[in-house]
Design a protein around this motif. Structure first.
Motif, PDB file in Angstrom:
ATOM      1  N   GLN A  21      37.861  45.476  36.281  1.00  8.29           N
ATOM      2  CA  GLN A  21      36.782  45.255  37.242  1.00  8.29           C
ATOM      3  C   GLN A  21      36.074  43.931  36.980  1.00  8.29           C
ATOM      4  N   LEU A  22      35.862  43.608  35.716  1.00  2.00           N
ATOM      5  CA  LEU A  22      35.191  42.348  35.394  1.00  2.00           C
ATOM      6  C   LEU A  22      36.055  41.144  35.749  1.00  2.00           C
ATOM      7  N   CYS A  23      37.351  41.282  35.629  1.00  2.00           N
ATOM      8  CA  CYS A  23      38.253  40.179  35.990  1.00  2.00           C
ATOM      9  C   CYS A  23      38.235  39.906  37.491  1.00  2.00           C
ATOM     10  N   HIS A  24      37.847  40.917  38.280  1.00  3.22           N
ATOM     11  CA  HIS A  24      37.779  40.763  39.740  1.00  3.22           C
ATOM     12  C   HIS A  24      36.340  40.712  40.240  1.00  3.22           C
ATOM     13  N   ASP A  25      35.395  40.448  39.355  1.00  2.00           N
ATOM     14  CA  ASP A  25      33.981  40.422  39.710  1.00  2.00           C
ATOM     15  C   ASP A  25      33.699  39.325  40.740  1.00  2.00           C
ATOM     16  N   ASP A  26      32.668  39.533  41.547  1.00  2.00           N
ATOM     17  CA  ASP A  26      32.291  38.546  42.562  1.00  2.00           C
ATOM     18  C   ASP A  26      31.666  37.296  41.959  1.00  2.00           C
ATOM     19  N   THR A  27      31.079  37.427  40.782  1.00  2.00           N
ATOM     20  CA  THR A  27      30.369  36.310  40.159  1.00  2.00           C
ATOM     21  C   THR A  27      31.328  35.474  39.313  1.00  2.00           C
ATOM     22  N   PRO A  28      31.429  34.181  39.587  1.00  2.38           N
ATOM     23  CA  PRO A  28      32.359  33.332  38.829  1.00  2.38           C
ATOM     24  C   PRO A  28      32.074  33.301  37.329  1.00  2.38           C
ATOM     25  N   MET A  29      30.808  33.397  36.931  1.00  4.74           N
ATOM     26  CA  MET A  29      30.486  33.367  35.508  1.00  4.74           C
ATOM     27  C   MET A  29      31.066  34.581  34.778  1.00  4.74           C
ATOM     28  N   VAL A  30      31.096  35.714  35.449  1.00  4.26           N
ATOM     29  CA  VAL A  30      31.662  36.923  34.841  1.00  4.26           C
ATOM     30  C   VAL A  30      33.172  36.775  34.722  1.00  4.26           C
ATOM     31  N   ARG A  31      33.809  36.279  35.775  1.00  3.35           N
ATOM     32  CA  ARG A  31      35.261  36.056  35.706  1.00  3.35           C
ATOM     33  C   ARG A  31      35.595  35.035  34.632  1.00  3.35           C
ATOM     34  N   ARG A  32      34.746  34.038  34.464  1.00  7.28           N
ATOM     35  CA  ARG A  32      34.961  33.036  33.413  1.00  7.28           C
ATOM     36  C   ARG A  32      34.872  33.677  32.030  1.00  7.28           C
ATOM     37  N   ALA A  33      33.890  34.556  31.826  1.00  5.62           N
ATOM     38  CA  ALA A  33      33.764  35.259  30.544  1.00  5.62           C
ATOM     39  C   ALA A  33      34.955  36.177  30.310  1.00  5.62           C
ATOM     40  N   ALA A  34      35.420  36.843  31.356  1.00  5.02           N
ATOM     41  CA  ALA A  34      36.596  37.707  31.229  1.00  5.02           C
ATOM     42  C   ALA A  34      37.827  36.872  30.885  1.00  5.02           C
ATOM     43  N   ALA A  35      37.972  35.723  31.529  1.00  4.65           N
ATOM     44  CA  ALA A  35      39.122  34.852  31.259  1.00  4.65           C
ATOM     45  C   ALA A  35      39.084  34.331  29.825  1.00  4.65           C
TER      46      ALA A  35
END
Length: 117
Positions: free
Chosen positions: A51-65
């Motif tokens: 779910q975090l990898c597909h989050d709407d917020t780019p900062m969250v996706r960046r942290a997941a990546a």
């Protein structure tokens, strides 16, 4: 026992929080908890990371990546190589094709760590 009692609920609460800063914090905790959990909790943790990898917020996706490599290493160390291939590699593919270049860059940087597994 303490992991199931304290850490897993904490990670799931952070992941489900409305504030993106909480979701970013959760990204760094998945790998630390994964190896010592029973199978049903591992499935819940993997679903939350997805779910975090597909989050709407780019900062969250960046942290997941940026935590993808450590989470992959934790999955590999726990003996979940098949789940690594079926669940985590599609996440890597999605993050490496993200609309945000910073997310793509972090995903590709973690490719080396995932590839060594």
């Amino acid at each position: 026992a303490h992991l199931l009692e304290h850490l897993v609920p904490l990670v799931l609460r952070l992941q489900a929080n409305d504030w993106f800063t909480s979701r970013i914090s959760a990204c760094g905790l998945f790998a630390a908890a994964y190896g010592r959990l029973p199978a049903e909790s591992k499935a819940e943790i993997r679903a939350s990371f997805t779910q975090l990898c597909h989050d709407d917020t780019p900062m969250v996706r960046r942290a997941a990546a940026s935590n993808l490599g450590s989470f992959a290493a934790a999955m590999h160390a726990a003996g979940d190589e098949e789940l690594l291939k079926t669940e985590l590699l599609p996440l890597f593919a999605a993050l490496s094709a993200d609309e945000q270049d910073s997310v793509r860059l972090l995903a590709v940087e973690n490719c080396v760590g995932v590839g060594q597994l």
